[in-house]
Design a protein around this motif. Structure first.
Motif, mmCIF file in Angstrom:
data_model
loop_
_atom_site.group_PDB
_atom_site.id
_atom_site.type_symbol
_atom_site.label_atom_id
_atom_site.label_comp_id
_atom_site.label_asym_id
_atom_site.label_seq_id
_atom_site.Cartn_x
_atom_site.Cartn_y
_atom_site.Cartn_z
ATOM 1 N N LEU A 231 -12.312 -19.543 23.174
ATOM 2 C CA LEU A 231 -13.036 -18.322 22.817
ATOM 3 C C LEU A 231 -12.302 -17.542 21.731
ATOM 4 N N LEU A 232 -10.983 -17.506 21.816
ATOM 5 C CA LEU A 232 -10.194 -16.844 20.782
ATOM 6 C C LEU A 232 -10.382 -17.533 19.430
ATOM 7 N N MET A 233 -10.385 -18.873 19.442
ATOM 8 C CA MET A 233 -10.574 -19.612 18.199
ATOM 9 C C MET A 233 -11.973 -19.383 17.619
ATOM 10 N N LEU A 234 -12.972 -19.398 18.495
ATOM 11 C CA LEU A 234 -14.343 -19.166 18.038
ATOM 12 C C LEU A 234 -14.482 -17.753 17.470
ATOM 13 N N GLY A 235 -13.863 -16.789 18.130
ATOM 14 C CA GLY A 235 -13.896 -15.415 17.633
ATOM 15 C C GLY A 235 -13.215 -15.290 16.286
ATOM 16 N N MET A 236 -12.059 -15.980 16.143
ATOM 17 C CA MET A 236 -11.335 -15.938 14.878
ATOM 18 C C MET A 236 -12.159 -16.545 13.747
ATOM 19 N N GLY B 1 -2.269 -23.936 1.644
ATOM 20 C CA GLY B 1 -0.993 -23.661 2.307
ATOM 21 C C GLY B 1 -1.104 -22.652 3.426
ATOM 22 N N PHE B 2 -1.860 -21.571 3.187
ATOM 23 C CA PHE B 2 -2.014 -20.549 4.228
ATOM 24 C C PHE B 2 -2.746 -21.112 5.446
ATOM 25 N N ALA B 3 -3.778 -21.907 5.208
ATOM 26 C CA ALA B 3 -4.555 -22.463 6.323
ATOM 27 C C ALA B 3 -3.715 -23.425 7.151
ATOM 28 N N ILE B 4 -2.954 -24.287 6.489
ATOM 29 C CA ILE B 4 -2.112 -25.238 7.214
ATOM 30 C C ILE B 4 -1.033 -24.498 8.002
ATOM 31 N N GLY B 5 -0.437 -23.494 7.372
ATOM 32 C CA GLY B 5 0.553 -22.685 8.081
ATOM 33 C C GLY B 5 -0.053 -21.995 9.286
ATOM 34 N N GLY B 6 -1.296 -21.493 9.128
ATOM 35 C CA GLY B 6 -1.971 -20.867 10.254
ATOM 36 C C GLY B 6 -2.215 -21.845 11.389
ATOM 37 N N GLY B 7 -2.528 -23.101 11.038
ATOM 38 C CA GLY B 7 -2.741 -24.116 12.067
ATOM 39 C C GLY B 7 -1.484 -24.394 12.863
ATOM 40 N N ILE C 294 -0.470 -13.509 13.817
ATOM 41 C CA ILE C 294 0.104 -14.071 12.586
ATOM 42 C C ILE C 294 -0.798 -15.177 12.043
ATOM 43 N N ALA C 295 -1.292 -16.030 12.944
ATOM 44 C CA ALA C 295 -2.192 -17.106 12.522
ATOM 45 C C ALA C 295 -3.457 -16.534 11.884
ATOM 46 N N ALA C 296 -4.008 -15.491 12.505
ATOM 47 C CA ALA C 296 -5.212 -14.869 11.959
ATOM 48 C C ALA C 296 -4.939 -14.308 10.564
ATOM 49 N N GLY C 297 -3.771 -13.692 10.370
ATOM 50 C CA GLY C 297 -3.408 -13.161 9.061
ATOM 51 C C GLY C 297 -3.307 -14.246 8.003
ATOM 52 N N LEU C 298 -2.758 -15.409 8.385
ATOM 53 C CA LEU C 298 -2.643 -16.522 7.439
ATOM 54 C C LEU C 298 -4.016 -17.067 7.057
ATOM 55 N N PHE C 299 -4.921 -17.124 8.021
ATOM 56 C CA PHE C 299 -6.269 -17.616 7.713
ATOM 57 C C PHE C 299 -7.018 -16.645 6.798
ATOM 58 N N VAL C 300 -6.824 -15.354 7.005
ATOM 59 C CA VAL C 300 -7.444 -14.365 6.119
ATOM 60 C C VAL C 300 -6.860 -14.493 4.716
ATOM 61 N N ALA C 301 -5.543 -14.750 4.636
ATOM 62 C CA ALA C 301 -4.914 -14.930 3.323
ATOM 63 C C ALA C 301 -5.497 -16.123 2.591
ATOM 64 N N GLU C 302 -5.907 -17.150 3.349
ATOM 65 C CA GLU C 302 -6.526 -18.331 2.737
ATOM 66 C C GLU C 302 -7.824 -17.967 2.012
ATOM 67 N N LEU D 62 -4.405 -28.967 20.154
ATOM 68 C CA LEU D 62 -4.199 -29.676 18.886
ATOM 69 C C LEU D 62 -5.503 -29.932 18.129
ATOM 70 N N PRO D 63 -6.530 -30.543 18.759
ATOM 71 C CA PRO D 63 -7.782 -30.746 18.008
ATOM 72 C C PRO D 63 -8.420 -29.438 17.558
ATOM 73 N N THR D 64 -8.306 -28.413 18.394
ATOM 74 C CA THR D 64 -8.887 -27.120 18.028
ATOM 75 C C THR D 64 -8.194 -26.539 16.806
ATOM 76 N N ALA D 65 -6.862 -26.634 16.776
ATOM 77 C CA ALA D 65 -6.108 -26.112 15.631
ATOM 78 C C ALA D 65 -6.486 -26.854 14.352
ATOM 79 N N VAL D 66 -6.625 -28.176 14.436
ATOM 80 C CA VAL D 66 -7.024 -28.966 13.258
ATOM 81 C C VAL D 66 -8.410 -28.542 12.770
ATOM 82 N N LEU D 67 -9.331 -28.368 13.709
ATOM 83 C CA LEU D 67 -10.691 -27.955 13.338
ATOM 84 C C LEU D 67 -10.695 -26.576 12.686
ATOM 85 N N VAL D 68 -9.908 -25.657 13.226
ATOM 86 C CA VAL D 68 -9.847 -24.306 12.657
ATOM 87 C C VAL D 68 -9.278 -24.357 11.243
ATOM 88 N N VAL D 69 -8.256 -25.184 11.016
ATOM 89 C CA VAL D 69 -7.674 -25.313 9.675
ATOM 90 C C VAL D 69 -8.724 -25.815 8.681
#
Length: 422
Positions: A228-233, A294-300, A278-286, A325-332
């Protein structure tokens, strides 16, 4: 009236019954606490827990055990229906009850503490759990040897052997039969008070969970909370990528609210929450600097770390790596796509937005000589005539774009007379 001291009896009237057929979580512990308080305040002859559980959180189990030990109303655990089990935390709760009955075909035991994925939590945790189980068995005059074995060795037995070994008091096919079989049994309540159970023929009053509590129990799952956190992000990320009140933003907001419900009933670590931010901030930076991702991979990477530290693993709660792990890859991947979407939108607007102005007509807001200014599509543009002087309020047509200057031709009003007139 609940219970009385000095060996006096509780009048035969009614018993309050709760049905727990799920994992033991903080939601269940809160439910048991509230219904047990109701049983005490309203003077029920006993409080009955109809139990069928594979186990649950050690902290929630301890809360329930403490409520039972401090109760002024007798607590009866009835492991049912047929085929049910009182495993792990459920076995310890059964040992703590003032009276315990099991339905045919049921089992009890297998109380070795493990994590959410069955991993060993260490000898220290096991010994502590075994000591508690043995103490409860001794207090209720149950089989101490089995209490230790079900924790240290994971021993589990069926109802017939449980009755023979003195782990539970009796076997009964129905709740009414169970109440009849424990009737007349002397039990010790909080404060060294004793009472005799008068439950035979008692009226049975069921206490419902309620919709909100059912939803909370459904959400009390670390894997679901993480998803749910990942979907919200992702929802918020895509809303930022294409601003507006869209489906992505709504889905993201709802998912985050549901995730907060989950986190509210699970043992959460602050370090895990900080890593999520921190992960959310990196994804926004992407979104604002899409390049080599780079930001997306770091966020993953940070997301995986957040999954490890988000919950208190010492209490047997963690996110399954096969989920994290699969969720993080999908989010990236989706974050990279969102970044490319923002990039194309920005550059596409710059390229196609000006071209789309050619051929459109507008009115000059200011004019002097062959130059003027036009307000078009929410922005001010410089205008230069390609066919004579310009006048304020004059209608012109855009024929080309030169940087931030629109090349326009004046539109001459049609002053010819209508057909048929001289």
């Amino acid at each position: 009236m609940g219970a009385t001291s000095g060996g006096s009896d509780i009048p035969s009237q009614s018993v309050l019954v709760s049905s727990i057929r799920t994992e033991i979580t903080p939601v269940v512990a809160d439910y048991v606490e509230q219904t047990l308080q109701r049983a005490q305040q309203e003077g029920y002859a006993a409080y009955v827990i109809q139990l069928d559980t594979p186990g649950g959180l050690a902290t929630s189990m301890r809360d329930i055990v403490q409520d039972i030990l401090g109760s002024r109303t007798p607590v009866i655990v009835y492991v049912s229906p047929e085929g049910a089990r009182a495993a792990s935390a459920g076995a310890v709760i059964t040992l703590a009850a003032h009276a315990a009955v099991m339905a045919p075909g049921t089992s009890i035991g297998a109380a070795t503490p493990v994590g959410m994925q069955g991993e060993d939590l260490g000898a220290k945790v096991v010994n502590d759990a075994a000591a508690q189980a043995e103490a409860l068995a001794r207090l209720r005059d149950r089989n101490v040897e089995f209490a230790g074995a079900m924790v240290r060795k994971g021993r589990s037995i069926g109802v017939t052997e449980a009755v023979r070994l003195g782990v539970v008091d009796d076997m009964a096919s129905t709740l009414q039969e169970a109440l009849a079989k424990v009737n007349g049994r002397k039990v010790q309540l909080a404060g060294d008070r004793t009472t005799t159970l008068r439950t035979s023929g008692a009226e049975i009053v069921h206490d419902d969970w309620g919709l909100l509590r059912q939803v909370q129990q459904f959400l009390a799952n670390p894997n679901l909370a993480y998803l749910l956190l990942m979907l919200g992000m992702l929802g918020i990320l895509y809303e930022l990528a294409s601003p507006g009140i869209g489906v992505a933003g709504i889905i993201g907001a709802v998912s985050l609210v549901l995730a907060l419900f989950s986190l509210a009933v699970l043992p959460v670590n602050a370090a895990g929450l900080l890593l999520l931010l921190i992960a959310a901030g990196l994804f926004v930076a992407e979104l604002f600097a899409p390049g080599i991702a780079g930001f997306a991979i770091g966020g993953g990477v940070v997301l995986v770390l957040a999954a490890i530290f988000l919950f208190d693993e010492a209490q047997g709660v963690r996110v399954d790596p096969m989920v994290a792990l699969p969720t993080a890859v999908l989010v990236v991947i989706l974050a990279i796509i969102a970044g490319r979407l923002v990039y194309r939108t920005r550059h596409g607007t710059a390229a196609s937005g000006t071209a789309a102005l050619i051929g459109r007509t507008a009115r000059l807001d200011e004019a002097e000589g062959d130059r003027g200014r036009i307000f078009m599509d929410g922005a001010w543009w410089e205008a230069r005539s390609t066919g004579g002087p310009l006048e304020t309020k004059q209608q012109v047509r855009v024929v080309a774009v030169d940087g931030i200057t629109l090349l326009v031709e004046p539109l001459v009003p049609d002053i010819s007379p209508p057909d048929g007139n001289a």
